[in-house]
Design a protein around this motif. Structure first.
Motif, PDB file in Angstrom:
ATOM      1  N   ALA A  12       0.835  -1.210   0.000  1.00  0.00           N
ATOM      2  CA  ALA A  12       0.000   0.000   0.000  1.00  0.00           C
ATOM      3  C   ALA A  12       0.865   1.253   0.000  1.00  0.00           C
ATOM      4  O   ALA A  12       0.534   2.256  -0.652  1.00  0.00           O
ATOM      5  N   VAL A  13       1.997   1.214   0.695  1.00  0.00           N
ATOM      6  CA  VAL A  13       2.922   2.351   0.702  1.00  0.00           C
ATOM      7  C   VAL A  13       3.463   2.584  -0.709  1.00  0.00           C
ATOM      8  O   VAL A  13       3.508   3.721  -1.191  1.00  0.00           O
ATOM      9  N   ALA A  14       3.841   1.512  -1.378  1.00  0.00           N
ATOM     10  CA  ALA A  14       4.346   1.623  -2.750  1.00  0.00           C
ATOM     11  C   ALA A  14       3.268   2.179  -3.687  1.00  0.00           C
ATOM     12  O   ALA A  14       3.543   3.038  -4.527  1.00  0.00           O
ATOM     13  N   ALA A  15       2.031   1.720  -3.521  1.00  0.00           N
ATOM     14  CA  ALA A  15       0.931   2.212  -4.355  1.00  0.00           C
ATOM     15  C   ALA A  15       0.681   3.698  -4.096  1.00  0.00           C
ATOM     16  O   ALA A  15       0.494   4.476  -5.036  1.00  0.00           O
ATOM     17  N   ALA A  16       0.683   4.094  -2.827  1.00  0.00           N
ATOM     18  CA  ALA A  16       0.474   5.506  -2.489  1.00  0.00           C
ATOM     19  C   ALA A  16       1.596   6.372  -3.066  1.00  0.00           C
ATOM     20  O   ALA A  16       1.346   7.463  -3.585  1.00  0.00           O
ATOM     21  N   HIS A  17       2.818   5.881  -2.981  1.00  0.00           N
ATOM     22  CA  HIS A  17       3.961   6.608  -3.541  1.00  0.00           C
ATOM     23  C   HIS A  17       3.779   6.802  -5.052  1.00  0.00           C
ATOM     24  O   HIS A  17       4.030   7.888  -5.580  1.00  0.00           O
ATOM     25  N   THR A  18       3.315   5.777  -5.729  1.00  0.00           N
ATOM     26  CA  THR A  18       3.055   5.852  -7.167  1.00  0.00           C
ATOM     27  C   THR A  18       1.989   6.901  -7.487  1.00  0.00           C
ATOM     28  O   THR A  18       2.046   7.552  -8.528  1.00  0.00           O
ATOM     29  N   LEU A  19       1.037   7.084  -6.570  1.00  0.00           N
ATOM     30  CA  LEU A  19      -0.024   8.074  -6.770  1.00  0.00           C
ATOM     31  C   LEU A  19       0.391   9.491  -6.370  1.00  0.00           C
ATOM     32  O   LEU A  19      -0.423  10.399  -6.401  1.00  0.00           O
ATOM     33  N   GLY A  20       1.642   9.660  -5.965  1.00  0.00           N
ATOM     34  CA  GLY A  20       2.131  10.991  -5.649  1.00  0.00           C
ATOM     35  C   GLY A  20       2.120  11.351  -4.181  1.00  0.00           C
ATOM     36  O   GLY A  20       2.401  12.503  -3.824  1.00  0.00           O
ATOM     37  N   PHE A  21       1.794  10.421  -3.320  1.00  0.00           N
ATOM     38  CA  PHE A  21       1.824  10.683  -1.882  1.00  0.00           C
ATOM     39  C   PHE A  21       3.255  10.617  -1.362  1.00  0.00           C
ATOM     40  O   PHE A  21       4.075   9.855  -1.869  1.00  0.00           O
ATOM     41  N   SER A  22       3.535  11.378  -0.337  1.00  0.00           N
ATOM     42  CA  SER A  22       4.728  11.187   0.472  1.00  0.00           C
ATOM     43  C   SER A  22       4.336  10.086   1.451  1.00  0.00           C
ATOM     44  O   SER A  22       3.603  10.316   2.400  1.00  0.00           O
ATOM     45  N   ALA A  23       4.781   8.858   1.162  1.00  0.00           N
ATOM     46  CA  ALA A  23       4.233   7.682   1.831  1.00  0.00           C
ATOM     47  C   ALA A  23       5.214   7.053   2.812  1.00  0.00           C
ATOM     48  O   ALA A  23       6.398   6.911   2.511  1.00  0.00           O
TER      49      ALA A  23
END
Length: 168
Positions: free
Chosen positions: A20-31
């Motif tokens: 989920a962290v990797a997915a959030a990072h891909t979406l532009g979040f600072s994860a």
């Protein structure tokens, strides 16, 4: 409830292998992901070296920072105490933060007779001592309200899982 968001700060509480962290990072979040399992954190760091992971529980991790989106999937039922955990999760949120919380749903219609053909004790989410708390939508909302979460929306789900979108 707020609409969908892309970007901002993301925290996965109980991140396990970090997907989920990797997915959030891909979406532009600072994860960032946290987990108390050191082996899971090591695996997450190995698989996603560009993401941020820390071996810590939410109580040790809370440092006065807040996050725009907190993801906590299949964690709350494992905790020995809800008090400190929910207090610290709340401290990680600001007025516009979103918390997505999932947990097995003991009150799901698929677990009721006559739909359920085997005893509830045989349901795969009845796992003492691994699962210490069992929730339905009503008691989950009640405990969240008691800890200062006021806007709680539970999504319909065909599987016996509660998916709650929560705000302060």
């Amino acid at each position: 409830m707020a609409g969908s968001r892309i970007g901002g700060s993301f925290l996965d509480v109980g991140c396990n292998a970090g997907f989920a962290v990797a997915a959030a990072h891909t979406l532009g979040f600072s994860a960032t992901g946290i987990d108390i399992d050191a082996a899971a954190i090591a695996e997450a760091q190995k698989n996603f070296p560009d993401a941020n992971f820390e071996c810590a529980g939410v109580e040790e991790f809370a440092r006065g920072e807040t996050y725009d989106f907190i993801y906590c999937s299949e964690v709350i039922e494992h905790l020995p105490s809800l008090e400190g955990f929910l207090t610290e999760v709340r401290s990680l949120m600001h007025k516009d933060s979103l918390l997505l919380l999932t947990t097995p749903d003991l009150g799901h219609p698929s677990l009721r007779w006559p739909m359920r053909r085997t005893p509830i004790i045989e349901w795969d989410s009845i796992r003492p001592p691994e699962h210490l708390f069992y929730f339905n939508k009503q008691n989950l909302k009640k405990i969240l309200n008691q800890h200062g979460f006021s806007r709680i929306k539970c999504a319909l789900n065909t599987k016996p899982t509660i998916r709650a979108l929560v705000q302060l």
